[in-house]
Scaffold this active site. Structure first.
Site, short mmCIF file in Angstrom:
data_model
loop_
_atom_site.label_atom_id
_atom_site.label_comp_id
_atom_site.label_asym_id
_atom_site.label_seq_id
_atom_site.Cartn_x
_atom_site.Cartn_y
_atom_site.Cartn_z
N CYS A 143 16.89 48.34 -31.18
CA CYS A 143 17.99 48.44 -30.54
C CYS A 143 19.05 47.36 -30.99
CB CYS A 143 17.30 48.10 -28.74
SG CYS A 143 18.48 48.38 -27.31
N GLU A 148 22.49 54.30 -30.19
CA GLU A 148 21.71 54.47 -31.37
C GLU A 148 22.81 55.73 -32.23
OE1 GLU A 148 19.12 52.44 -32.36
OE2 GLU A 148 17.65 52.14 -30.85
#
Length: 240
Positions: free
Chosen positions: A2, A111
């Protein structure tokens, strides 16, 4: 992993959402649609109020955990995520995992997906925005730490944090091989309690980020540049 996320709620909004008090003299952080490592972000931490009660507090912290023993803060640039599989044994994280767990509030995170090409070339990575299907606030599992230079005993404490990740495997495919771990509301008090707890008990509280509970859509590559910021970054490409 992340590596970017969005956090746009005010401190008061987060105080209400997490049943937390506001740390004294903390400045209000502006909405950030492109939260990146080394930036300052809101964080929910726990403090013992009594023998059985854990109080929650919204503070401001820097993304990238700096261990208390570090010689300088630059190590935090490499500590934005902590692998859940080894967090209890890594010197950089094990103390924080034992006593300084935290919640990282987020509207959603990004992402980058790189689709395989038939000709063997490497196409550009496509950013996706991943957010709760119910438009609520994500409670990312995190750790926090306090640090200041050893040669500056009067310096203010620097509060830093990291986000826990796990392997991202699901029947619907995946955008990345790692995903952040989440917490449900009923797990907040136990996770934030600074008292040491068995590793197995703590990990029973954590929920992997899965497509069933989250929505994802492609967004503009403008998010690739940390200098870009604004609600247009999370807008679906189809809406452009």
């Amino acid at each position: 992993m992340c590596g970017r996320y969005a956090t746009t709620r005010t401190s008061s909004d987060l105080s209400d959402a997490f049943g937390a008090s506001l740390a004294a003299a903390e400045p209000e952080i502006a909405a950030d649609y492109n939260m990146a490592p080394t930036k300052r972000a809101p964080l929910v931490i726990g403090r013992r109020v009594g023998e059985q009660e854990v109080g929650r507090e919204v503070v401001t912290a820097t993304w990238g955990l700096v261990p208390s023993w570090a010689k300088d803060r630059s190590i935090g640039n490499r500590m934005i995520n902590a692998r859940s599989e080894t967090v209890h044994e890594k010197p950089s994280f094990r103390r924080a995992f034992a006593q300084r767990r935290a919640i990282v509030p987020a509207d959603g995170y990004y992402e980058w997906y790189q689709a395989p090409a038939e000709d063997g070339s490497k196409p550009a990575k496509q950013p996706f925005y991943i957010t709760p299907a119910d438009h609520g606030v994500l409670a990312l599992a995190g750790l926090h730490e306090f640090w200041k230079p050893r040669d500056e005993p009067d310096a203010e404490w620097l509060v830093t944090f990291t986000i826990l990740t796990t392997s991202a495997e699901d029947a619907s495919g995946r955008l990345h091989d790692r995903a952040p771990l989440l917490l449900e509301a009923e797990a907040f008090d136990t996770w934030l309690d600074p008292a040491p707890r068995p590793r197995e008990e703590l990990f029973e509280l954590l929920v992997p980020a899965t497509p069933g509970r989250l929505d994802a859509w492609p967004v503009s590559t403008a998010v690739n540049n940390v200098r870009n910021n604004g609600p247009e970054l999370i807008r679906p490409l189809a809406a452009e």
